[in-house]
Design an enzyme around this catalytic site. Structure first.
Site, PDB file in Angstrom:
ATOM      1  N   GLN A   8       7.629  -0.065  13.358  1.00 46.53           N
ATOM      2  CA  GLN A   8       6.178  -1.030  13.435  1.00 46.53           C
ATOM      3  C   GLN A   8       5.897  -1.345  15.627  1.00 46.53           C
ATOM      4  O   GLN A   8       7.167  -2.269  16.113  1.00 46.53           O
ATOM      5  CB  GLN A   8       6.088  -2.191  13.547  1.00 46.53           C
ATOM      6  CG  GLN A   8       5.350  -3.292  13.281  1.00 46.53           C
ATOM      7  CD  GLN A   8       3.978  -2.801  13.009  1.00 46.53           C
ATOM      8  OE1 GLN A   8       3.367  -2.741  14.486  1.00 46.53           O
ATOM      9  NE2 GLN A   8       3.536  -2.798  11.877  1.00 46.53           N
ATOM     10  N   GLU A  60       1.233  -3.619   7.938  1.00 47.92           N
ATOM     11  CA  GLU A  60       1.889  -4.429   7.880  1.00 47.92           C
ATOM     12  C   GLU A  60       1.761  -6.560   7.467  1.00 47.92           C
ATOM     13  O   GLU A  60       2.124  -6.765   6.745  1.00 47.92           O
ATOM     14  CB  GLU A  60       2.636  -4.258   8.532  1.00 47.92           C
ATOM     15  CG  GLU A  60       4.201  -5.276   8.078  1.00 47.92           C
ATOM     16  CD  GLU A  60       5.272  -5.364   9.206  1.00 47.92           C
ATOM     17  OE1 GLU A  60       6.093  -6.090   9.638  1.00 47.92           O
ATOM     18  OE2 GLU A  60       5.501  -3.834   9.797  1.00 47.92           O
ATOM     19  N   ARG A  61       0.438  -6.816   8.469  1.00 48.31           N
ATOM     20  CA  ARG A  61      -0.407  -7.920   7.946  1.00 48.31           C
ATOM     21  C   ARG A  61      -0.019  -7.948   6.660  1.00 48.31           C
ATOM     22  O   ARG A  61       0.026  -8.896   6.090  1.00 48.31           O
ATOM     23  CB  ARG A  61      -1.269  -8.182   9.231  1.00 48.31           C
ATOM     24  CG  ARG A  61      -0.985  -8.514  10.683  1.00 48.31           C
ATOM     25  CD  ARG A  61      -2.321  -8.694  11.028  1.00 48.31           C
ATOM     26  NE  ARG A  61      -2.805 -10.277  10.735  1.00 48.31           N
ATOM     27  CZ  ARG A  61      -3.858 -10.335   9.831  1.00 48.31           C
ATOM     28  NH1 ARG A  61      -4.184  -9.069  10.063  1.00 48.31           N
ATOM     29  NH2 ARG A  61      -3.917 -11.699  10.207  1.00 48.31           N
ATOM     30  N   ARG A  62      -0.818  -7.218   6.321  1.00 48.18           N
ATOM     31  CA  ARG A  62      -2.116  -7.225   4.640  1.00 48.18           C
ATOM     32  C   ARG A  62      -0.563  -7.501   3.598  1.00 48.18           C
ATOM     33  O   ARG A  62      -0.688  -7.894   3.031  1.00 48.18           O
ATOM     34  CB  ARG A  62      -2.561  -5.805   4.725  1.00 48.18           C
ATOM     35  CG  ARG A  62      -4.362  -6.421   5.162  1.00 48.18           C
ATOM     36  CD  ARG A  62      -5.035  -4.837   4.740  1.00 48.18           C
ATOM     37  NE  ARG A  62      -4.629  -4.050   6.513  1.00 48.18           N
ATOM     38  CZ  ARG A  62      -4.429  -2.520   6.467  1.00 48.18           C
ATOM     39  NH1 ARG A  62      -5.469  -2.009   5.338  1.00 48.18           N
ATOM     40  NH2 ARG A  62      -4.894  -2.518   7.984  1.00 48.18           N
ATOM     41  N   GLU A 104     -15.510  10.989   5.635  1.00 49.60           N
ATOM     42  CA  GLU A 104     -17.336  12.164   4.735  1.00 49.60           C
ATOM     43  C   GLU A 104     -16.750  11.282   3.909  1.00 49.60           C
ATOM     44  O   GLU A 104     -18.020  10.651   3.265  1.00 49.60           O
ATOM     45  CB  GLU A 104     -16.541  13.191   4.530  1.00 49.60           C
ATOM     46  CG  GLU A 104     -17.030  13.790   3.564  1.00 49.60           C
ATOM     47  CD  GLU A 104     -18.083  14.656   5.106  1.00 49.60           C
ATOM     48  OE1 GLU A 104     -19.942  14.958   4.039  1.00 49.60           O
ATOM     49  OE2 GLU A 104     -18.817  14.950   5.707  1.00 49.60           O
ATOM     50  N   ASN A 105     -16.330  10.975   2.656  1.00 48.82           N
ATOM     51  CA  ASN A 105     -16.508  10.432   1.746  1.00 48.82           C
ATOM     52  C   ASN A 105     -16.603   8.646   1.855  1.00 48.82           C
ATOM     53  O   ASN A 105     -17.770   8.159   1.021  1.00 48.82           O
ATOM     54  CB  ASN A 105     -14.645  10.391   1.315  1.00 48.82           C
ATOM     55  CG  ASN A 105     -13.764  11.527  -0.085  1.00 48.82           C
ATOM     56  OD1 ASN A 105     -15.391  11.808  -0.190  1.00 48.82           O
ATOM     57  ND2 ASN A 105     -13.348  11.338   0.026  1.00 48.82           N
ATOM     58  N   ARG A 138     -20.616   9.409   1.090  1.00 50.87           N
ATOM     59  CA  ARG A 138     -21.041   9.390  -0.352  1.00 50.87           C
ATOM     60  C   ARG A 138     -21.134   8.851  -0.720  1.00 50.87           C
ATOM     61  O   ARG A 138     -21.743   8.803  -1.674  1.00 50.87           O
ATOM     62  CB  ARG A 138     -20.178  11.046  -0.316  1.00 50.87           C
ATOM     63  CG  ARG A 138     -20.066  12.100   0.585  1.00 50.87           C
ATOM     64  CD  ARG A 138     -19.233  12.976   0.496  1.00 50.87           C
ATOM     65  NE  ARG A 138     -19.187  14.412   0.876  1.00 50.87           N
ATOM     66  CZ  ARG A 138     -18.815  15.473  -0.061  1.00 50.87           C
ATOM     67  NH1 ARG A 138     -19.815  15.666  -1.331  1.00 50.87           N
ATOM     68  NH2 ARG A 138     -19.806  16.662   0.368  1.00 50.87           N
TER      69      ARG A 138
END
Length: 294
Positions: free
Chosen positions: A49, A91-93, A124-125, A128
């Protein structure tokens, strides 16, 4: 405390957890990736990181947001062994979730090293999947942050305009209380966009309460925001021209704030009624539990 609390579907909805779920939802199965709830203590940070310093004020704000709203954006990890994962992105989350006291975190578990493949499948998802405005904004932000997508690339891939992408992303600036109402479907995307232009979080919350209590339209809210909330506190009027009782409006606002949904209080000549709105059966069960804890 579970990370599911307040978790918008965001990228979670874009990563089916199994081929059967992908087929049922109509989404394409993402090769080499799946969504899972992963215990925080099974994740280790990426030793490569590049960021070593995390702004304390930004971290405190993120911790507060996670406690109030929940984690809207999952992290991305890779499996390094049985019940062992290494962070790839987020990493922050991950740090903020630990500080917020969560036990697990929503994560995209990636089995492939091809970032472009995963990014393209998510794009793509996203096109949808049916997300609420806040979930959509969180998904956009994560794609921008974690995969280096530009606003133009995102707009081109999912068939939306660049201003629409930018306006949706602005919803993440709403106060936690307003975000909860948007996620629950109590406030529409139009109401949310009008409130984003109000920089003061306290005024945002007050206006959101008025929308719920008085049933303000998006256009009415936009007019209030344009004129200024302090100069537009006139009692809402019924179609017949008779003003609502300020006392009833106050009671409706208090109930709306208590149940975090729209509540109407109406008083006729001989009787009155209280109307409590709900978005889903689960939302109704939540309200009933608040009314009757037993």
């Amino acid at each position: 405390m579970s990370t599911r609390r307040g978790l918008g579907r965001g990228l979670e909805a874009l990563i089916p957890s199994s081929p059967a779920e992908a087929e049922e939802s109509g989404l394409q199965e993402v090769a080499g990736a799946r969504f899972a709830e992963v215990p925080l203590d099974q994740i280790v940070p990426n030793p490569r990181q590049p960021r070593q310093v995390f702004d304390e004020a930004d971290m405190a704000e993120l911790v507060h947001s996670i406690r109030e709203v929940g984690l809207l954006q999952p992290v991305v990890v890779r499996s390094t062994g049985k019940d062992e994962y290494e962070l790839i992105m987020g990493e922050r989350r991950w740090r903020a979730s630990r500080e917020a006291g969560l036990d697990t975190i929503g994560a995209i578990v990636r089995d492939t090293s091809d970032e472009d493949l995963l990014r393209d499948a998510l794009l793509e998802n996203l096109h949808r999947s049916q997300l609420n405005p806040l979930e959509e904004a969180a998904a956009y932000q994560q794609l921008l942050d974690d995969f280096g997508c530009t606003h133009e690339e995102l707009a081109d891939r999912i068939g939306r305009s660049r201003p629409q992408i930018s306006n949706t992303l602005r919803l993440l600036k709403l106060s936690p209380a307003v975000q909860r109402r948007v996620a629950a479907g109590v406030l529409s995307a139009g109401h949310a966009r009008a409130l984003v232009s109000v920089s003061n979080a306290e005024i945002q919350d007050r206006l959101a309460q008025r929308v719920v209590a008085e049933g303000l339209s998006v256009r009415a809210l936009e007019e209030i925001v344009t004129v200024g909330p302090e100069g537009s506190r006139r009692p809402a009027r019924r179609p017949g021209g008779r003003a609502h009782s300020p006392r009833l409006a106050d009671l409706a606002a208090r109930l709306s704030d208590r149940f975090d949904t729209r509540v109407k209080v109406e008083l006729g000549r001989s009787k009155g009624k209280v109307i409590v709105e709900f978005a889903t059966v689960e939302d109704l069960e939540r309200i009933v539990k608040m009314m009757d804890p037993q």
